[in-house]
Design a protein around this motif. Structure first.
Motif, PDB file in Angstrom:
ATOM      1  N   VAL A 532     -65.343  -7.430  44.181  1.00 37.48           N
ATOM      2  CA  VAL A 532     -64.983  -8.824  44.449  1.00 37.48           C
ATOM      3  C   VAL A 532     -63.773  -8.902  45.378  1.00 37.48           C
ATOM      4  O   VAL A 532     -63.776  -9.636  46.375  1.00 37.48           O
ATOM      5  CB  VAL A 532     -64.696  -9.577  43.132  1.00 37.48           C
ATOM      6  CG1 VAL A 532     -64.064 -10.946  43.414  1.00 37.48           C
ATOM      7  CG2 VAL A 532     -65.971  -9.744  42.322  1.00 37.48           C
ATOM      8  N   ILE A 533     -62.741  -8.121  45.069  1.00 36.11           N
ATOM      9  CA  ILE A 533     -61.526  -8.169  45.888  1.00 36.11           C
ATOM     10  C   ILE A 533     -61.799  -7.655  47.299  1.00 36.11           C
ATOM     11  O   ILE A 533     -61.282  -8.203  48.280  1.00 36.11           O
ATOM     12  CB  ILE A 533     -60.379  -7.372  45.232  1.00 36.11           C
ATOM     13  CG1 ILE A 533     -60.049  -7.948  43.848  1.00 36.11           C
ATOM     14  CG2 ILE A 533     -59.134  -7.390  46.123  1.00 36.11           C
ATOM     15  CD1 ILE A 533     -59.707  -9.419  43.828  1.00 36.11           C
ATOM     16  N   LYS A 534     -62.619  -6.613  47.425  1.00 34.12           N
ATOM     17  CA  LYS A 534     -62.963  -6.096  48.758  1.00 34.12           C
ATOM     18  C   LYS A 534     -63.646  -7.178  49.588  1.00 34.12           C
ATOM     19  O   LYS A 534     -63.343  -7.347  50.781  1.00 34.12           O
ATOM     20  CB  LYS A 534     -63.857  -4.874  48.655  1.00 34.12           C
ATOM     21  CG  LYS A 534     -64.244  -4.283  50.015  1.00 34.12           C
ATOM     22  CD  LYS A 534     -65.165  -3.090  49.879  1.00 34.12           C
ATOM     23  CE  LYS A 534     -65.444  -2.471  51.251  1.00 34.12           C
ATOM     24  NZ  LYS A 534     -66.036  -3.434  52.214  1.00 34.12           N
ATOM     25  N   GLU A 535     -64.558  -7.919  48.973  1.00 37.16           N
ATOM     26  CA  GLU A 535     -65.255  -8.977  49.692  1.00 37.16           C
ATOM     27  C   GLU A 535     -64.291 -10.055  50.164  1.00 37.16           C
ATOM     28  O   GLU A 535     -64.346 -10.502  51.314  1.00 37.16           O
ATOM     29  CB  GLU A 535     -66.334  -9.593  48.792  1.00 37.16           C
ATOM     30  CG  GLU A 535     -67.350 -10.431  49.533  1.00 37.16           C
ATOM     31  CD  GLU A 535     -68.146  -9.627  50.550  1.00 37.16           C
ATOM     32  OE1 GLU A 535     -68.066  -9.975  51.756  1.00 37.16           O
ATOM     33  OE2 GLU A 535     -68.830  -8.657  50.167  1.00 37.16           O
ATOM     34  N   LEU A 536     -63.391 -10.456  49.290  1.00 38.12           N
ATOM     35  CA  LEU A 536     -62.394 -11.477  49.660  1.00 38.12           C
ATOM     36  C   LEU A 536     -61.463 -10.946  50.753  1.00 38.12           C
ATOM     37  O   LEU A 536     -61.114 -11.663  51.696  1.00 38.12           O
ATOM     38  CB  LEU A 536     -61.587 -11.900  48.428  1.00 38.12           C
ATOM     39  CG  LEU A 536     -62.351 -12.660  47.336  1.00 38.12           C
ATOM     40  CD1 LEU A 536     -61.445 -12.915  46.135  1.00 38.12           C
ATOM     41  CD2 LEU A 536     -62.902 -13.973  47.876  1.00 38.12           C
ATOM     42  N   ARG A 537     -61.080  -9.686  50.618  1.00 40.08           N
ATOM     43  CA  ARG A 537     -60.170  -9.090  51.601  1.00 40.08           C
ATOM     44  C   ARG A 537     -60.844  -8.981  52.970  1.00 40.08           C
ATOM     45  O   ARG A 537     -60.223  -9.258  54.008  1.00 40.08           O
ATOM     46  CB  ARG A 537     -59.737  -7.713  51.098  1.00 40.08           C
ATOM     47  CG  ARG A 537     -58.694  -7.023  51.940  1.00 40.08           C
ATOM     48  CD  ARG A 537     -58.276  -5.715  51.274  1.00 40.08           C
ATOM     49  NE  ARG A 537     -57.307  -5.938  50.224  1.00 40.08           N
ATOM     50  CZ  ARG A 537     -57.082  -5.098  49.210  1.00 40.08           C
ATOM     51  NH1 ARG A 537     -57.796  -3.998  49.095  1.00 40.08           N
ATOM     52  NH2 ARG A 537     -56.160  -5.368  48.319  1.00 40.08           N
ATOM     53  N   ASP A 538     -62.108  -8.594  52.987  1.00 39.07           N
ATOM     54  CA  ASP A 538     -62.840  -8.479  54.259  1.00 39.07           C
ATOM     55  C   ASP A 538     -62.946  -9.827  54.960  1.00 39.07           C
ATOM     56  O   ASP A 538     -62.882  -9.906  56.197  1.00 39.07           O
ATOM     57  CB  ASP A 538     -64.246  -7.924  54.005  1.00 39.07           C
ATOM     58  CG  ASP A 538     -64.250  -6.440  53.653  1.00 39.07           C
ATOM     59  OD1 ASP A 538     -63.203  -5.791  53.826  1.00 39.07           O
ATOM     60  OD2 ASP A 538     -65.305  -5.949  53.186  1.00 39.07           O
ATOM     61  N   GLN A 539     -63.106 -10.877  54.177  1.00 39.07           N
ATOM     62  CA  GLN A 539     -63.317 -12.203  54.759  1.00 39.07           C
ATOM     63  C   GLN A 539     -62.010 -12.930  55.079  1.00 39.07           C
ATOM     64  O   GLN A 539     -61.918 -13.662  56.069  1.00 39.07           O
ATOM     65  CB  GLN A 539     -64.152 -13.066  53.802  1.00 39.07           C
ATOM     66  CG  GLN A 539     -65.507 -12.485  53.451  1.00 39.07           C
ATOM     67  CD  GLN A 539     -66.335 -12.132  54.673  1.00 39.07           C
ATOM     68  OE1 GLN A 539     -66.423 -12.925  55.622  1.00 39.07           O
ATOM     69  NE2 GLN A 539     -66.936 -10.949  54.674  1.00 39.07           N
ATOM     70  N   LEU A 540     -60.998 -12.749  54.245  1.00 37.45           N
ATOM     71  CA  LEU A 540     -59.765 -13.545  54.368  1.00 37.45           C
ATOM     72  C   LEU A 540     -58.574 -12.756  54.907  1.00 37.45           C
ATOM     73  O   LEU A 540     -57.514 -13.328  55.145  1.00 37.45           O
ATOM     74  CB  LEU A 540     -59.402 -14.155  53.002  1.00 37.45           C
ATOM     75  CG  LEU A 540     -60.461 -15.121  52.437  1.00 37.45           C
ATOM     76  CD1 LEU A 540     -60.104 -15.515  51.000  1.00 37.45           C
ATOM     77  CD2 LEU A 540     -60.581 -16.367  53.307  1.00 37.45           C
ATOM     78  N   GLY A 541     -58.757 -11.458  55.107  1.00 36.91           N
ATOM     79  CA  GLY A 541     -57.696 -10.658  55.711  1.00 36.91           C
ATOM     80  C   GLY A 541     -56.805  -9.976  54.685  1.00 36.91           C
ATOM     81  O   GLY A 541     -56.577 -10.486  53.587  1.00 36.91           O
ATOM     82  N   PHE A 542     -56.318  -8.826  55.066  1.00 37.32           N
ATOM     83  CA  PHE A 542     -55.405  -8.045  54.221  1.00 37.32           C
ATOM     84  C   PHE A 542     -54.005  -8.619  54.338  1.00 37.32           C
ATOM     85  O   PHE A 542     -53.612  -9.140  55.376  1.00 37.32           O
ATOM     86  CB  PHE A 542     -55.429  -6.578  54.661  1.00 37.32           C
ATOM     87  CG  PHE A 542     -54.780  -5.635  53.688  1.00 37.32           C
ATOM     88  CD1 PHE A 542     -55.511  -5.105  52.632  1.00 37.32           C
ATOM     89  CD2 PHE A 542     -53.447  -5.299  53.801  1.00 37.32           C
ATOM     90  CE1 PHE A 542     -54.912  -4.238  51.723  1.00 37.32           C
ATOM     91  CE2 PHE A 542     -52.841  -4.430  52.901  1.00 37.32           C
ATOM     92  CZ  PHE A 542     -53.577  -3.895  51.861  1.00 37.32           C
TER      93      PHE A 542
END
Length: 548
Positions: A532-542
């Protein structure tokens, strides 16, 4: 006339003994506020003292305070594996803890599953929770509909999503779930706790607002925002800086939520605060009293709140782990007791007392029991909770409360002029202020102007310094956890997982969808925390820290 003469006589006697006038013989507290040797009625002329439960709430946010309901004894626990957390938490409930607060593993905070990191990191600092299966084990036989739960669960809020899926499976309506998203304040992470943030600053704001919106509609007894001063003060902020910076963050969160179309009184009652409590007893008491006054004025005068619940400055306090020492660790029991007293005398709604060995590692069982019994003794034996705001009317405490309020407003107004807390963090102002305060404090310790018993004074020989053993996670526990995670991923419906992640991805771009709602669906479909966090990070930026 006689009183004036007595005051003058005291001043003359003081100067004769000390060799300096009482006006010049000043000490300075952690916030840099000058402290005189004596305070009188002349120092206290503020008329806003009022009564408990009445605006501006200086003396407490409820009319009965601890006479009506004691503070929640909320011990933060994170241990080895979900099984060990469950075992320890049930023991703590039997010992008197009346709320649950889960500390996750180092890898969880960084947004990863246990199989994404070095096995040596798994179970350090807290409990590794990667799947709904882990969460079910952690909360086995714990009545989640009858006890307040604090989840130290940063942006993404997968921990709460898991808890809600458990509630569904147990047939518990969401309205019965009470507690707080303790680490929802992403601004504090960017300022002072870089391990905790996972997404970009703007991406974090979007996720938080969706979280507020969902909980506001579906979880009436959940506090979606806990504004964290603890990180900042642990990083070196003074008490007044921690107070001012958190309130400025609160202003940002209120303004952004208002933009979503929610009336102020529909969400503000469930905004809470989380503060560090240092050993500077009177300064901490004054910090909390000033905080109540500032928050009440802001909500009423700036944001037009009418509901008194919106104006209540509700806070959880944690005794300061930064002040605990590896040297002569049993001394920490005294430090923790003084810190806890400051929180109680300051009017805390819930309290965590550290274990004396936390400067060394995960608390041993004996230390954890002493920590909760510190609260039990204060609550049941000391009489500290018998009187509401027992220091109210103290010339010193009232003057110090006024001074803390004045200095906090200076910071709040300065941050407002910068465009708010997000801008103050982007340009490094907050980080710079905290860094300078930390440097100043350490220099005072090094010069022995600030005494730390057992560290720079009253030391003992290293061979005599008895310390409890440092506990490590047993390798076999880590192996078992990793095998369970591997089995979980193999046995789930992979197509359903991919569909749920696609829907989560869409929610980051489509404002008609709610990111947190899709997070719950993703967990229900079998997705792991790390996915879940990887998906959010990929879409919203690190998220990257500002270098100041």
């Amino acid at each position: 006339m006689e009183k004036i003469n007595q005051y003058q006589k005291w001043k003359d006697d003081y100067e004769r003994v000390r060799g300096v006038s009482s006006e010049e013989d000043l000490k300075y507290n952690l916030s840099g506020i000058p402290v005189k040797p004596l305070y009188t009625a002349q120092d206290f002329q503020n008329q806003s003292l009022s009564y408990p439960g009445l605006y501006p709430y200086t003396r407490g946010i409820y009319p009965t305070m601890y006479r009506g309901r004691g503070w929640s004894r909320r011990q933060l626990i994170g241990l080895d594996t979900p099984e060990r957390f469950n075992e320890r938490q049930r023991e703590m409930i039997k010992a008197g803890s009346n709320a649950v607060s889960l500390i996750f593993c180092n890898s969880f905070y960084r947004g990863y599953d246990a199989d994404m990191v070095d096995p040596l990191l798994v179970g350090t600092c807290g409990t590794p929770i990667n799947t709904i299966e882990d969460m079910e084990i952690a909360f086995d036989q714990i009545p989640i509909d009858q006890i307040s739960i604090g989840l130290n669960d940063p942006i993404g809020f997968t921990g709460l999503a898991m808890l809600l899926v458990i509630a569904k499976r147990r047939g518990i309506p969401f309205s019965k779930i009470t507690g707080t998203s303790n680490q929802s304040d992403f601004i504090s992470h960017f300022v002072a706790n870089h391990m905790f943030y996972r997404l970009s600053l703007d991406g974090s704001l979007k996720v938080l607002l969706d979280h507020i919106e969902y909980t506001n509609k579906h979880l009436p007894n959940w506090n979606p925002v806990s504004i964290v001063g603890q990180h900042m003060q642990q990083a070196g902020a003074t008490p007044v800086q921690a107070l001012a910076f958190t309130i400025s963050s609160g202003i940002t969160y209120i303004e952004e939520t208002l933009k979503r179309g929610f009336p102020i009184d529909s969400f503000a009652p469930r905004f809470t605060f989380f503060y560090d409590i240092s050993i500077s007893l009177f300064e901490e008491i004054a910090k909390f009293r000033a905080g109540r006054r500032i928050w009440a004025k802001l909500l009423k005068e700036r944001f037009g709140a009418v509901d008194q619940r919106s104006m209540r400055f509700k806070f959880h306090g944690q005794t300061s782990g930064a002040e605990l020492t590896r040297q002569q660790p049993l001394n920490n029991i005294v430090r923790i007791t003084v810190q806890a007293m400051a929180g109680i005398l300051g009017g805390a709604q819930s309290l965590h007392t550290d274990s004396y060995d936390e400067a060394l590692g995960t608390p041993i069982e004996e230390a954890a029991r002493i920590a909760i019994n510190t609260q039990n003794i204060l609550a049941e034996e000391s009489g500290i909770a018998d009187v509401i705001d027992p220091l109210g009317g103290s010339y010193y405490v009232e003057k110090l409360t006024d001074d803390m309020e004045e200095k906090a407003w200076e910071y709040i107004n300065k941050i407002d002029e910068m465009g708010g807390m997000m801008e103050a963090v982007r340009n490094g102002f907050v980080q710079k202020e905290i860094g300078e305060s930390a440097d100043k404090y350490q220099r005072a310790v090094d010069r022995k102007e600030k005494i730390i018993v057992g560290v720079n004074k009253y030391q003992i020989d290293e061979s005599e310094d008895k310390r409890p053993p440092v506990t490590r996670v047993a390798p076999e526990l880590v192996d078992n956890h990793l095998r369970r995670l591997e089995k979980y991923k193999k046995n789930r419906d992979q197509h359903r997982v991919e569909q749920a992640l696609a829907r989560l991805r869409e929610a980051t771009k489509d404002n008609s969808l709610n990111i947190f709602e899709e997070t719950i669906s993703a967990i229900e479909a079998g997705c792991t925390h790390g996915e879940v966090i990887k998906e959010l990070r990929d879409q919203l930026g690190f998220g990257y820290p500002n270098i100041v």
